[in-house]
Design a protein around this motif. Structure first.
Motif, short mmCIF file in Angstrom:
data_model
loop_
_atom_site.label_atom_id
_atom_site.label_comp_id
_atom_site.label_asym_id
_atom_site.label_seq_id
_atom_site.Cartn_x
_atom_site.Cartn_y
_atom_site.Cartn_z
N THR A 127 0.82 -1.20 0.00
CA THR A 127 0.00 0.00 0.00
C THR A 127 0.86 1.26 0.00
O THR A 127 2.04 1.24 0.40
CB THR A 127 -0.92 0.03 1.23
OG1 THR A 127 -0.12 0.19 2.42
CG2 THR A 127 -1.73 -1.25 1.34
N ALA A 128 0.26 2.37 -0.43
CA ALA A 128 0.99 3.64 -0.49
C ALA A 128 1.43 4.09 0.89
O ALA A 128 2.55 4.62 1.05
CB ALA A 128 0.09 4.70 -1.13
N THR A 129 0.60 3.88 1.91
CA THR A 129 0.96 4.28 3.27
C THR A 129 2.18 3.52 3.78
O THR A 129 3.08 4.10 4.40
CB THR A 129 -0.23 4.04 4.22
OG1 THR A 129 -1.38 4.75 3.74
CG2 THR A 129 0.10 4.51 5.62
N TRP A 133 5.85 5.29 4.92
CA TRP A 133 6.49 5.20 6.24
C TRP A 133 7.86 4.54 6.16
O TRP A 133 8.80 4.97 6.84
CB TRP A 133 5.58 4.44 7.21
CG TRP A 133 4.41 5.26 7.68
CD1 TRP A 133 3.10 5.05 7.41
CD2 TRP A 133 4.48 6.45 8.48
NE1 TRP A 133 2.32 6.02 7.99
CE2 TRP A 133 3.14 6.90 8.66
CE3 TRP A 133 5.52 7.17 9.06
CZ2 TRP A 133 2.84 8.04 9.40
CZ3 TRP A 133 5.21 8.32 9.79
CH2 TRP A 133 3.88 8.73 9.95
N SER A 205 -6.05 8.17 -4.87
CA SER A 205 -5.76 7.54 -3.59
C SER A 205 -4.34 7.88 -3.12
O SER A 205 -4.13 8.23 -1.94
CB SER A 205 -5.92 6.02 -3.71
OG SER A 205 -5.55 5.38 -2.51
N SER A 206 -3.37 7.78 -4.03
CA SER A 206 -1.98 8.11 -3.66
C SER A 206 -1.84 9.60 -3.35
O SER A 206 -1.07 9.99 -2.47
CB SER A 206 -1.03 7.69 -4.78
OG SER A 206 -1.34 8.36 -5.99
N THR A 208 -4.18 11.55 -2.06
CA THR A 208 -4.77 11.74 -0.74
C THR A 208 -3.82 11.29 0.37
O THR A 208 -3.71 11.94 1.42
CB THR A 208 -6.09 10.96 -0.62
OG1 THR A 208 -6.98 11.37 -1.66
CG2 THR A 208 -6.76 11.21 0.72
N THR A 209 -3.10 10.20 0.13
CA THR A 209 -2.12 9.72 1.10
C THR A 209 -0.95 10.68 1.23
O THR A 209 -0.40 10.88 2.32
CB THR A 209 -1.60 8.34 0.68
OG1 THR A 209 -2.70 7.43 0.53
CG2 THR A 209 -0.63 7.78 1.71
N LEU A 266 6.25 7.39 -3.28
CA LEU A 266 5.15 7.24 -4.22
C LEU A 266 5.56 7.41 -5.68
O LEU A 266 4.93 6.85 -6.57
CB LEU A 266 4.04 8.25 -3.89
CG LEU A 266 3.40 8.10 -2.52
CD1 LEU A 266 2.35 9.17 -2.29
CD2 LEU A 266 2.78 6.71 -2.37
#
Length: 346
Positions: A127-129, A133, A205-206, A208-209, A266
């Motif tokens: 996932t992007a999150t 991190w 989505s990316s 927004t992250t 990203l």
């Protein structure tokens, strides 16, 4: 001698540089042109009617209109990433007092890459999150390590020592990335496109992250701007003016790492954008960080977006990743800057 002192003292005086309004208007016009070019040009050119339909008529389901909608997310993402890299480059150059400091040159991007590929190989991240991190952790650890190595010995963290430490660290970490990937073909397949640096996989989505990290990084950078002008006069003078240099460096460096780490997570390790943006703005407006930092955001967004458009047009019917384009442009400019600056501090 007196002129040099006067120019440095001017950094602390609230004045607007000559041509600032003209430069701001020019940047805004160029930004609009870049946005239009990003929406219109690519492997398939878009007509005016298709552009209008894609932007304002959601009920239209033609191929051209759908392409425009996909390019909107890509354009917004490239603008955000370019702005983040521009601010990050400006802050890194100010903190290290190094005219050729940049996330790619100091090894920060490579540190982020190592943690991402390690996460793909050993933690099965997807996932992007998770990417963000891990990339932030790698970028922060690498930044601390490079600054620590560059600070050793007589003279502390000089520009030359920081660049050498960054180059050596980047080479070592790149070797570790290759060592992890070679025996794991699935990691190589997932990592190789990301490693080049591209905004082609952007989606809402990316974006927004990415936005929270962008906002926090910009706010930390804004808090550091005024004091960075004092730091340009030297640590002793800055301390005499009441600046807590350790806290300042930590805050500005954290902002820079947040911005470049989230972008790298990203979009991949896109190099030279921060270097180019900051030097262009400093050449036009002077060294005042109150103007260099925000205008570097505009310049970075313009450079990255137009580089993405050039990559799409030159690579048609496919595309040339934006990281390749920025490296092709940035490498010779880095050589010119290094020759003129002779690796002096700012």
């Amino acid at each position: 001698m007196n002129s040099s002192i006067d120019s440095k003292n001017n950094l602390l005086k609230p004045h607007i540089p000559r041509h600032f309004i003209a430069v701001l208007v020019a940047c805004l016009v160029m930004l609009v042109l870049c946005i239009i070019a990003s929406l219109v040009f690519g492997s398939r050119a878009i007509s005016f009617n298709e552009l209008i339909a894609g932007l304002f008529h959601q009920n239209v389901d033609s191929y051209g209109a759908n392409v425009v909608r996909q390019r909107v997310a890509r354009t917004v993402f490239s603008l955000f990433c370019g702005a983040a890299l521009g601010i990050s480059g400006a802050l890194m150059q100010a903190v290290t007092r190094n005219p050729i400091a940049d996330p790619s040159i100091l090894g920060v991007n490579t540190g982020a890459s190592l943690f991402v590929v390690g996460g793909i190989a050993f933690l099965n991240i997807s996932t992007a999150t998770q990417y963000i991190w891990l990339a932030l952790a790698g970028a922060m650890i690498t930044a601390v390590f490079v600054f620590g190595i560059g600070s050793m010995g007589r003279g502390g963290a000089t520009p030359l020592k920081l660049v050498l430490a960054g180059a050596a660290t980047s080479a070592a970490l790149s070797s570790l990335v290759i060592a992890i990937m070679i025996p794991r073909s699935y990691v190589m397949d997932q990592f190789r496109f990301w490693q080049v640096g591209s905004v082609g996989a952007a989606n809402w989505s990316s974006i927004t992250t990415f936005i929270p990290f962008l906002i926090v990084g910009i706010l930390l950078g804004i808090l550091s701007i005024a004091a960075l002008n004092a730091l340009a006069l030297g640590d002793e003078v800055a301390k005499g003016l009441g600046v807590r240099t350790g806290v300042l460096r930590l805050t500005a460096a954290l902002a820079a790492v947040l911005l470049c780490g989230a972008t790298t997570a990203l979009a991949g390790p896109i190099g030279f954008v921060g270097l180019l943006a900051t030097h262009v703005i400093r050449l036009i407006l002077g060294p005042d960080m109150r103007y260099v930092v925000p205008m570097s955001a505009f310049a970075g967004a313009i450079i990255l977006t137009i580089s993405d458009v050039c990559g799409r047009v030159l690579g048609s019917p496919g595309e040339l990743e934006v990281g390749v384009v920025t490296a092709f442009i940035g490498a010779p400019i880095l050589i010119i800057i290094a020759r003129k600056a002779k690796v002096r501090g700012l």
